[in-house]
Structures are given as structure tokens and as C-alpha cells.
Design an enzyme around this catalytic site. Structure first.
Site, PDB file in Angstrom:
ATOM      1  CG  ASP A 108     -21.280 108.438  16.170  1.00  0.00           C
ATOM      2  OD1 ASP A 108     -21.089 107.128  15.848  1.00  0.00           O
ATOM      3  OD2 ASP A 108     -22.434 108.952  16.841  1.00  0.00           O
ATOM      4  CB  VAL A 155     -18.835  94.686  16.211  1.00  0.00           C
ATOM      5  CG1 VAL A 155     -17.534  94.414  15.766  1.00  0.00           C
ATOM      6  CG2 VAL A 155     -19.583  93.435  16.551  1.00  0.00           C
ATOM      7  CB  SER A 189     -22.304 113.614  28.909  1.00  0.00           C
ATOM      8  OG  SER A 189     -22.934 112.346  28.522  1.00  0.00           O
ATOM      9  CD  GLU A 227     -26.401 104.559  13.507  1.00  0.00           C
ATOM     10  OE1 GLU A 227     -25.745 105.016  14.142  1.00  0.00           O
ATOM     11  OE2 GLU A 227     -27.359 103.695  13.722  1.00  0.00           O
ATOM     12  NE  ARG A 268     -21.949 102.446  21.420  1.00  0.00           N
ATOM     13  CZ  ARG A 268     -21.712 103.837  21.517  1.00  0.00           C
ATOM     14  NH1 ARG A 268     -20.824 104.322  21.710  1.00  0.00           N
ATOM     15  NH2 ARG A 268     -22.752 104.622  20.907  1.00  0.00           N
TER      16      ARG A 268
HETATM   17  P1  ADP Z   1     -24.212 111.590  25.042  1.00  0.00           P
HETATM   18  O1  ADP Z   1     -23.428 112.116  26.340  1.00  0.00           O
HETATM   19  O2  ADP Z   1     -23.442 110.225  24.575  1.00  0.00           O
HETATM   20  O3  ADP Z   1     -24.463 112.552  24.290  1.00  0.00           O
HETATM   21  P2  ADP Z   1     -26.852 111.498  25.934  1.00  0.00           P
HETATM   22  O4  ADP Z   1     -27.461 112.280  25.114  1.00  0.00           O
HETATM   23  O5  ADP Z   1     -27.750 110.183  26.364  1.00  0.00           O
HETATM   24  O6  ADP Z   1     -25.264 110.789  25.899  1.00  0.00           O
HETATM   25  O7  ADP Z   1     -26.668 112.090  27.365  1.00  0.00           O
HETATM   26  C1  ADP Z   1     -26.019 111.473  28.582  1.00  0.00           C
HETATM   27  C2  ADP Z   1     -26.788 111.804  29.771  1.00  0.00           C
HETATM   28  O8  ADP Z   1     -26.596 113.317  30.204  1.00  0.00           O
HETATM   29  C3  ADP Z   1     -28.506 111.808  29.758  1.00  0.00           C
HETATM   30  O9  ADP Z   1     -28.977 110.584  30.283  1.00  0.00           O
HETATM   31  C4  ADP Z   1     -28.818 113.079  30.711  1.00  0.00           C
HETATM   32  O10 ADP Z   1     -28.543 112.423  32.056  1.00  0.00           O
HETATM   33  C5  ADP Z   1     -27.468 113.975  30.587  1.00  0.00           C
HETATM   34  N1  ADP Z   1     -28.244 115.000  29.752  1.00  0.00           N
HETATM   35  C6  ADP Z   1     -28.073 115.174  28.608  1.00  0.00           C
HETATM   36  N2  ADP Z   1     -28.836 116.208  28.001  1.00  0.00           N
HETATM   37  C7  ADP Z   1     -29.273 116.953  29.268  1.00  0.00           C
HETATM   38  C8  ADP Z   1     -29.610 118.096  29.377  1.00  0.00           C
HETATM   39  N3  ADP Z   1     -30.222 119.149  28.641  1.00  0.00           N
HETATM   40  N4  ADP Z   1     -29.750 118.531  31.010  1.00  0.00           N
HETATM   41  C9  ADP Z   1     -29.549 117.646  31.695  1.00  0.00           C
HETATM   42  N5  ADP Z   1     -29.076 116.538  31.662  1.00  0.00           N
HETATM   43  C10 ADP Z   1     -28.609 116.236  30.401  1.00  0.00           C
END
Ligand code: ADP
Length: 728
Positions: free
Chosen positions: A147, A280, A102, A245, A282
Site C-alpha cells: 500500500d 493479483v 507486525s 477500495e 500482491r
Molecule cells: P500487518 O503487519 O501487515 O499490519 P497485522 O495488522 O495483521 O498485519 O499484524 C500482523 C500480526 O502482528 C498480528 O497477527 C499479530 O500477531 C501482531 N500484532 C499486531 N498488532 C499487535 C499488538 N498490538 N500487539 C501484539 N501483536 C500484534
């Protein structure tokens, strides 16, 4: 403000803090529903919010504004629409809580922003003046992830709560496992990060742990089974193995919980069960830490974006040693993403190093306490463990770790029952490795403690007892009275040659009123007890208009009151450090009347037990009731000894173990070097160290039995900023 990626308990506290801080700073604040996807969707997913929109959300798990993964946001087209939606509301500052994905996505969006706006203006989707009015997108990131996998912050939002969930499960499993002498393999989350696995192994009293950053050496199956056998021979009744995991062997082959189970079942020939904890971990109500820490970072993140100038570099807002800590966002993300690559490449030393020195230390600490079969060097010393001061959760945890680390170093460990008086009375027993089994999570103090300090006339008897039992060093585990005893005896000790041995104070008290250490062991457990009790109280009041005055412990130290106030979203805290004045109480009453008349249903005040001699909890309640004008009723709630009881929280278990391991090594080194220092455990830049006991007199306000400098008092403005809606 938005939450994105995997949900994490504590996100709501961030939302509340960001919204209220930004409103307080004069901003118009919007929340975005369903994360980055909500930016793309626009419409009523982007909502203007008020002060009251974020009331009573801090105690809820997950995120009340929703989160999602967004495929659309990964495309430029999606981000173009997102930009149009934001500009439509005049928004150009964003706080994002999420994982590295994100935060990366948000930063991509930020770097494209001027280009996106130019294109939108050209195609007439936004007005032509908009690119000039919103030249930059200012962003700040907060890491929400159970995490604890982010470089640049000590803790991520949600990790402490996840540990709570894991430890609740392990405690439950241990009791059934012990009944049947059974073994459990427990799989916890953490694809690339062993934090949850390692800390839950320490706090859960496990036998063996497998983490991604530190795969076991070849032949680990033999070692694991040998360790389990040795533990059983030493008196352990249950076996717990924790598997992250993402654990692998040194060749990168996955080590599954089922595979580990099969090894144990085949080689030990006993019943072995697998428990995969899954989601659980989370869920559920956020822990006290995840409420106050998230409040701190949310507050800082809001100020970050509100105050940012045009050249603002995106920042990650995290914590370091309990203080808000800023790091350039993408630097932190890049370093975080490096760790899985190092693991993949088999560079485990670098992967461990990237987790920081205390992570490596904790691996060593775990090895020191989990193994009953260590080859200890012979010719060890006799080290006694004794409690002093009030009872606090974590005392047993500290004794257990001290005994086991002591054994691993070849020492004879002595448990003194009944504090210093017990030592005089000869209540001293050898504690074997197995004698402290199961103590890791037990509340109370098996060895007993006393608040009473010895009189000078008793020092001679004490020195005789030290001599009679051949004690070479003493670990004093306890609170203010324990430290005070050390200080008083130290002043006289030259008169008693037998007291020419090293002694070390280890801070365990719910009051958090000791010098040297910022959060004494036991305080986190007490805070969690307070938070749980107040959660119930709040629910009970939902049907009426009611004010509560909750009295918490802490003696003359307001730590529990202030942190309890931050964590529960109280309207007001009363501390001895500030005193209580009639003029302020008048203001409080006026505020209460006005806000209840305007529709408020609950007013929560937290009062330290010694906040004021005259304005007791009872007096406050009568005063508030008398002045209510019928707008609300008032109830007192004295939490009392509830706060000292309870099983130690994961945080208190981990730190009790860490400090006890340090303490026994310190004593061991002193004895080996022929030194006789009397000291207490302290921190310097987050590193464990010791300070001479005589410093206590300089560092402590002896009248009020609290440190002269109290770091957490610096959080009072945050409490005030979030509690009361500013007058517009
Ligand atoms: P987290 O934020 O928990 O690491 P994700 O890796 O699934 O979760 O990322 C959440 C969201 O952030 C993705 O579904 C996407 O919309 C956006 N995102 C992640 N990486 C990118 C990227 N390189 N460019 C644009 N949006 C991204």
C-alpha cells in the site's frame, strides 16, 4: 529475521540481504518461519541459516519464509512462549519485515522483554543466567506493504511491484476498452491510502480517480461524467476510472466500484465494466526497484541490529530520496496510524498533508493532464517539445504530459519531429490534447530522436526556424546529447536574437548519466528489462554449471550494471568507473573455480558495455572458459537494444509526467516574466528545481559523459558484501 502480516513482493530480497549481511558481520543468523506465529511455535520454525540458504530467492514473489497473522502473539502468554523460544537459541536481536501491525506487536514484545525473561527464569523455563545475558531485545523494522502507507519511508517494500501489476492490467484493459469505446472502473487496493490508486491513474492514463485521503466534492458525479464526455469529444476512445477500495465521499459514505459504474452507465448510457484487481496486485515477481531497494534496507537493518548498543531505540529502516533512512520505529507507526483517524474525522487536508508534499503535487498534476475541458486562460505562448540523444522509454509519456499541461495553461503546444534537425527542416506540428492520447504507456518516441548534435554552422538555420514558428520556449526531452546541444548552443546564442527564449532540459535516458537528477527517466524501465532477461537466463542455466557474462548498456555510466547486479544478485559487476584489471580477473577465476567445485551452479557477472576497452565481454568469456578447469562453462549475453525498448515502467511514467508538468510550468513562468534562462531539471532535497545549463560543464565529466559525482557508487560495498561469502 522474520516476515509478518500481509506478504509483499520484495520481502525475499530483504531476507537475503539481512541474512548475508549479518553473517558477514559475524552473527549467527536464524530465520523464523510463519512470522510472529513462528516465534510462538518455536521448534523447527526457528532455523539457523547459512549463506547459501538464501541463494536464488530474490526473484521470487511473496516470502519464502512464510508469513501469518497470529492471534497467540497478541496475548502476553503467547509472547512469553516466544521469548522462551528465542532465548533457547540465544537470540536477542530481531529484524522484522511487516506492516504497522507486525511492527507494533514486535515493539510491544521488546518493551515487555525484561519482564518476560524474569518470569521465565522464575518459573524455571529458562536458566537463571539468561535474563542477565539477554537484557534487551534489539529490534529493527522494515515495512513490507504493497500500500505504501507508512510514514517515515518514501516507499514500502512491495508497492512498486503492485504498481507494475496494476499497470499491466490497466494497459490490457485500455486496449480492449479503446477498441469498443468502452468504459472501465478499476478497483485497486488501499483501504486508507490512495498511493496505488493515484499513481496508477497517472501511469495508466486514467480519466478520474477516487482516493480515501481526498474525497471528491459534492456533485462529483456530474464532474466525472462531464470529464469523460469532454475526453471523448477530444478524441479519447477509452475511459478508465480508478477507485481505491477505501474511497468515500465527503460524508464518509463508501464509494464502491459498482456504484461508480452505475453512475457512468446511467448518465452516459454506455457499456461500463468493473474490474476488481484483488490479490493479483500482491503477486508475481518483484520489480527491479523492489529488489534493489529491499536489498539496501535489508543490509542497513542487519547492521542496525548487529551494531546496536544496550540503549538502542528501535528504528524503522526505510528510504528517502534513494538513500537508506532511519526513523524511530514507534514514532513512524504512530504517525501512520494517525492518517486513518484523520480521514475518519473528515480532516482531509491534514490527511493529505500527512502523505507529504509530493503526494499533493501529484494530485494537482493528475488534474492538469486528465481534463480536456479545462478553461484555459487565453493569450498563451507557443511552446515546442523536442527530443535529443538516444531513445529511451518515457519520451512519449513526457510529451503527452507536457502537451496536456501546456493546454491547461492556455499555451499552444508544438511537437518537433526528428530532433533539432527536424526543427530546421520545419517538421513542427501543433499537438492537440487528443493527439497524445494513449502515449502515456508507449515505448519508443513518436516524435523521433537523434544522437547527432547540430554543427555551429547550423545554428543560424535553427534560429530562423524558431523565429518562423513563433516559438516562445522549448522543452528538450532527452539524454546526454540533448543536454550537450543545449550547452553548446547556449554558448553561442547571443549571436542569434531568435534564440533569446527559455529552454529546459528534461532527463530521459536509460544511461542515467545526466547531472541534476538522480534517476533519469527510462533507467527504471531498462533495469526491469535487465532483471526480466536475467531471470530467464538463470532458469535456463539451472540444469548445468554455468557462468554468464551479461553485457548491459549505460555508455560510460555503470548505473545499469551496478543496480542490475544488486537487483539480480550477481556475483560480480564490471564498471568503467572502476576499470577492469588482470589481477582482479585472476581472483575472479580462482573464486569461480572454487565455488563451482564446491557445488555452485551459476555465476552471474554483469559487465557495463564500456567497462574496459580490451577486456570485452568476449574476452572475459574466453578467459573464464580457458581457466575453468572443466568446472563450468561460460556464455555471453549481450542484452542490447532490448533495454531501450519496452513500454515505460510505472515509475518512469509517473516521473516523466511529474517532470514534464514541472517543465512546462517553468517555461510558462519564464515566458510570463520575460526571462530567457537555459536550464535543466534538478532536485534539491527531493524538491524539483532547475540549474543553469552552463553548470553542466562543471558537473559532468565530458570525456566519459557522466556526472562527476554519482550517488549510486556508494552502493558498491553492499554489492560486494552480498555477493561473496566471507571466508570464515
Ligand atoms: P500487518 O503487519 O501487515 O499490519 P497485522 O495488522 O495483521 O498485519 O499484524 C500482523 C500480526 O502482528 C498480528 O497477527 C499479530 O500477531 C501482531 N500484532 C499486531 N498488532 C499487535 C499488538 N498490538 N500487539 C501484539 N501483536 C500484534
Amino acid at each position: 529475521m522474520l516476515t509478518s502480516g500481509g506478504d509483499a513482493p520484495g520481502m525475499n530480497a530483504v531476507v537475503r540481504a539481512v541474512v548475508r549481511t549479518a553473517i558477514g558481520a559475524g552473527a549467527a543468523v536464524y530465520t523464523v518461519q510463519e512470522g510472529l506465529q513462528g516465534l510462538v511455535d518455536g521448534g523447527d520454525r526457528i532455523r539457523r541459516v547459512e549463506w547459501g540458504s538464501v541463494s536464488s530467492i530474490q526473484h521470487r514473489g511473496g516470502t519464502v519464509i512464510g508469513t501469518a497473522r497470529s492471534a497467540a502473539f497478541r496475548t502476553r502468554e503467547g509472547r512469553l512462549t516466544a521469548a522462551a523460544n528465542l532465548v533457547g537459541h540465544g537470540i536477542d536481536r530481531l529484524v522484522v519485515v511487516g506492516g504497522d501491525g507486525s511492527l507494533t506487536g514486535t515493539d510491544v514484545f521488546r518493551s515487555e522483554w525484561p519482564g518476560l525473561l524474569a518470569e521465565l527464569a522464575e518459573t524455571g523455563r529458562i536458566d537463571s543466567g539468561a535474563p542477565e545475558r539477554h537484557r534487551h531485545l534489539v529490534i529493527a523494522g522494515v515495512v513490507g506493504s504493497i500500500d505504501n502507507d507508512m510514514v517515515g519511508t518514501d516507499m514500502t517494500v512491495g508497492a512498486d511491484t503492485a504498481l507494475h501489476r496494476i499497470i499491466e492490467a490497466i494497459d490490457a484493459l485500455s486496449s480492449t476498452a479503446a477498441s469498443h469505446q468502452r468504459s472501465f472502473v478499476v478497483e485497486v487496493m488501499g483501504r486508507h491510502c490512495g498511493y496505488l490508486a493515484l499513481m496508477s491513474a497517472i501511469a495508466g492514463g486514467a480519466d478520474y480517480v477516487l482516493i480515501p485521503e481526498n474525497p471528491p466534492a459534492e456533485g462529483w458525479e456530474d464532474e466525472m461524467c462531464e470529464r469523460v464526455r469532454a475526453g471523448r469529444a477530444a478524441g479519447r476512445r477509452d475511459t478508465i476510472v480508478i477507485v481505491a477500495e477505501g474511497a468515500t465521499d465527503r460524508d464518509g459514505n463508501p464509494l464502491t466500484s459498482q456504484g461508480v459504474r452505475d453512475v457512468l452507465a446511467d448518465r452516459l448510457g454506455e457499456d461500463v465494466r468493473v474490474t476488481i484487481l484483488g490479490h493479483v496486485q500482491r503477486g508475481g515477481a518483484p520489480s527491479a526497484y523492489d529488489r534493489w531497494m529491499s536489498t539496501l534496507v535489508g543490509h542497513a537493518a542487519a547492521l542496525e541490529v548487529v551494531n546496536a548498543g544496550p540503549e538502542h531505540e528501535p528504528q524503522l529502516i526505510g528510504v528517502e530520496h534513494n538513500r537508506v533512512h532511519r526513523t524511530p520505529l514507534m514514532e513512524a507507526v504512530a504517525k501512520t496510524r494517525e492518517v486513518p483517524r484523520l480521514i475518519e474525522a473528515g480532516d482531509y487536508a491534514a490527511a493529505m498533508a500527512a502523505r507529504g508534499p509530493s503526494f499533493t503535487q501529484m494530485v494537482e498534476v493528475f488534474e492538469g493532464i486528465a481534463r480536456a475541458d479545462q478553461e484555459a486562460p487565453s493569450g498563451g505562448a507557443r511552446i515546442a517539445v523536442v527530443h535529443g540523444g538516444g531513445l529511451a522509454p518515457g519520451m512519449n509519456t513526457a510529451v503527452r504530459a507536457a502537451v496536456r499541461v501546456g493546454h491547461s495553461l492556455g499555451h499552444t503546444m508544438l511537437g518537433v519531429t526528428g530532433s533539432f534537425q527536424g526543427l530546421i527542416d520545419g517538421q513542427v506540428e501543433e499537438l492537440a490534447w487528443g493527439d497524445v492520447d494513449g502515449w502515456v504507456g508507449m515505448g519508443g518516441a513518436e516524435l523521433g530522436t537523434r544522437r547527432k548534435t547540430l554543427r555551429v554552422e547550423q545554428y543560424y538555420a535553427l534560429s530562423r526556424a524558431v523565429e518562423n514558428h513563433g516559438i516562445d520556449g522549448v522543452l528538450v526531452v532527452g539524454g546526454h546529447r540533448a543536454y550537450e546541444s543545449l550547452l553548446a548552443m547556449h554558448a553561442e546564442r547571443d549571436r542569434y536574437p531568435a534564440l533569446g527564449i527559455p529552454a529546459l532540459g528534461l532527463p530521459v535516458t536509460i544511461d542515467n548519466n545526466l547531472p541534476g537528477w538522480e534517476t533519469s527517466i527510462g533507467a527504471d524501465t531498462a533495469l526491469n528489462e535487465i532483471v526480466t532477461a536475467v531471470d530467464r537466463l538463470k532458469q535456463s542455466a539451472m540444469a548445468s554449471q554455468r557462468a554468464f557474462v551479461v553485457e548491459v548498456m549505460g555508455r560510460y555510466c555503470g548505473y545499469l550494471a551496478l543496480m542490475g547486479g544488486l537487483a539480480t544478485g550477481a556475483e560480480r559487476v564490471y564498471l568503467n568507473e572502476d576499470g577492469v584489471r588482470l589481477a582482479e580477473l585472476s581472483q575472479d577465476v580462482a573464486h569461480m573455480r572454487a565455488s563451482f567445485k564446491a557445488g555452485r551452479r551459476l555465476h552471474l557477472a554483469i559487465r557495463n558495455e564500456h567497462a574496459s576497452e580490451g577486456y570485452t565481454t568476449d574476452v572475459l568469456c574466453r578467459l573464464f572458459a580457458e581457466e575453468s578447469g572443466g568446472a563450468y562453462d561460460v556464455r555471453p549475453m549481450v542484452l542490447g537494444h532490448l533495454q531501450q525498448g519496452g513500454n515505460p515502467s510505472p515509475f518512469d511514467r509517473v516521473h516523466a509526467t511529474r517532470l514534464a508538468a514541472y517543465g512546462v510550468r517553468w517555461l510558462s513562468d519564464q515566458i510570463a516574466a520575460g526571462r530567457q534562462d537555459w536550464s535543466f531539471i534538478a532536485a534539491r532535497d527531493g524538491e524539483l528545481t532547475s540549474e543553469p545549463i552552463r553548470l553542466m560543464a562543471d558537473l559532468t565529466d565530458m570525456t566519459f559523459q557522466r556526472p562527476r559525482e554519482q550517488w549510486w557508487l556508494g552502493l558498491k560495498p553492499i554489492m560486494a558484501a552480498l555477493a561473496t561469502e566471507p571466508e570464515v
